[in-house]
Write a protein that holds these residues in place. Structure first.
Motif, PDB file in Angstrom:
ATOM      1  N   GLN A  19       0.787  -1.041  -0.086  1.00 20.69           N
ATOM      2  CA  GLN A  19      -0.213  -0.112  -0.225  1.00 20.69           C
ATOM      3  C   GLN A  19       1.096   1.000   0.600  1.00 20.69           C
ATOM      4  O   GLN A  19       0.664   2.306  -0.530  1.00 20.69           O
ATOM      5  N   ASN A  23       1.496   4.059  -2.822  1.00 25.38           N
ATOM      6  CA  ASN A  23       0.753   5.132  -2.439  1.00 25.38           C
ATOM      7  C   ASN A  23       1.686   5.867  -2.842  1.00 25.38           C
ATOM      8  O   ASN A  23       1.095   7.890  -4.127  1.00 25.38           O
ATOM      9  N   SER A  37      -2.969  10.070  -0.606  1.00 23.38           N
ATOM     10  CA  SER A  37      -3.627   9.652   0.412  1.00 23.38           C
ATOM     11  C   SER A  37      -4.861   9.943   0.788  1.00 23.38           C
ATOM     12  O   SER A  37      -6.212   9.023   0.560  1.00 23.38           O
ATOM     13  N   SER A  40      -6.498   7.511  -1.764  1.00 24.90           N
ATOM     14  CA  SER A  40      -6.448   6.474  -1.445  1.00 24.90           C
ATOM     15  C   SER A  40      -7.603   5.359  -0.186  1.00 24.90           C
ATOM     16  O   SER A  40      -8.700   5.125   0.248  1.00 24.90           O
ATOM     17  N   PHE A  41      -7.768   7.004   1.056  1.00 26.78           N
ATOM     18  CA  PHE A  41      -8.869   6.846   1.515  1.00 26.78           C
ATOM     19  C   PHE A  41     -10.783   7.287   1.003  1.00 26.78           C
ATOM     20  O   PHE A  41     -11.334   6.649   1.307  1.00 26.78           O
ATOM     21  N   ILE A  43     -10.742   5.769  -1.809  1.00 23.47           N
ATOM     22  CA  ILE A  43     -11.244   4.180  -2.455  1.00 23.47           C
ATOM     23  C   ILE A  43     -11.678   3.820  -1.803  1.00 23.47           C
ATOM     24  O   ILE A  43     -12.795   2.647  -1.284  1.00 23.47           O
ATOM     25  N   GLY A  44     -11.037   3.665  -0.505  1.00 17.56           N
ATOM     26  CA  GLY A  44     -11.238   2.681   0.625  1.00 17.56           C
ATOM     27  C   GLY A  44     -12.712   3.710   1.278  1.00 17.56           C
ATOM     28  O   GLY A  44     -13.487   2.204   1.610  1.00 17.56           O
ATOM     29  N   THR A  45     -13.032   4.146   1.478  1.00 16.86           N
ATOM     30  CA  THR A  45     -14.455   4.566   1.798  1.00 16.86           C
ATOM     31  C   THR A  45     -15.246   3.836   0.434  1.00 16.86           C
ATOM     32  O   THR A  45     -16.512   3.255   1.216  1.00 16.86           O
ATOM     33  N   THR A  47     -15.023   1.639  -1.344  1.00 22.39           N
ATOM     34  CA  THR A  47     -15.084  -0.205  -1.102  1.00 22.39           C
ATOM     35  C   THR A  47     -15.246  -0.168  -0.082  1.00 22.39           C
ATOM     36  O   THR A  47     -17.008  -1.479   0.120  1.00 22.39           O
ATOM     37  N   LEU A  48     -15.374   0.326   0.970  1.00 23.33           N
ATOM     38  CA  LEU A  48     -16.701  -0.080   2.591  1.00 23.33           C
ATOM     39  C   LEU A  48     -17.950   0.084   2.216  1.00 23.33           C
ATOM     40  O   LEU A  48     -18.923  -0.824   2.904  1.00 23.33           O
ATOM     41  N   VAL A  83      -1.925   6.271   6.642  1.00 28.11           N
ATOM     42  CA  VAL A  83      -1.188   6.077   5.400  1.00 28.11           C
ATOM     43  C   VAL A  83      -0.387   7.510   4.693  1.00 28.11           C
ATOM     44  O   VAL A  83       0.275   7.106   3.536  1.00 28.11           O
TER      45      VAL A  83
END
Length: 147
Positions: A19, A23, A37, A40-41, A43-45, A47-48, A83
């Motif tokens: 990661q 990043n 970052s 990345s957050f 995309i993570g959000t 995804t979740l 991150v």
């Protein structure tokens, strides 16, 4: 089932340097580690959010969330720091040194958290084995850092 959880922790740990490198690459193409970052957050959000929708989890009620202590809301800050720091450090100190220091910091804090039994962790006293494990890891950091 225990082996599954242990394997999951191992695989998640393998993602840390990957990661940071991913990043860091994004940071080179997108005005720095903070923007990378943030992306990345995002995309993570997303995804979740997809997982929540697919699993049909109930949305927590505001009254439930108000019961959480103030420090329970700081996880996002800690994640952002982690991150962004990884994206910034990866090209400067390399994956092995970066991860060795991250893991050393994680292990020291983990031993303290276990000893205190704080933040939902079961209480486990600091003992000689844990202290020796931390010292071995710190020696490992020094060895990894040596060229």
């Amino acid at each position: 089932m225990l082996y599954f959880w242990l394997s999951l922790a191992f695989v998640a740990g393998m993602m840390m340097p990957l990661q940071a490198g991913v990043n860091s690459t994004l940071a080179l193409h997108g005005n720095g580690a903070v923007w990378a970052s943030g992306i990345s957050f995002l995309i993570g959000t997303l995804t979740l959010l997809g997982v929540v929708l697919a699993m049909r989890y109930e949305v927590p009620l505001p009254a439930q969330l108000k019961q959480a202590p103030w420090w329970a809301w700081t996880g996002g800050f800690m994640g952002a720091l982690f991150v962004a720091t990884g994206a910034f450090l990866a090209p400067r100190i390399g994956a092995a040194t970066m991860v060795a220091l991250l893991v050393a910091g994680q292990l020291i804090m983990s031993v303290i958290l276990d000893h205190l039994g704080w933040a939902t962790f079961p209480q486990h006293d600091i003992n000689l084995g844990r202290i020796l494990g931390v010292l071995c890891l710190l020696v490992g950091v020094v060895l990894i850092r040596m060229n």
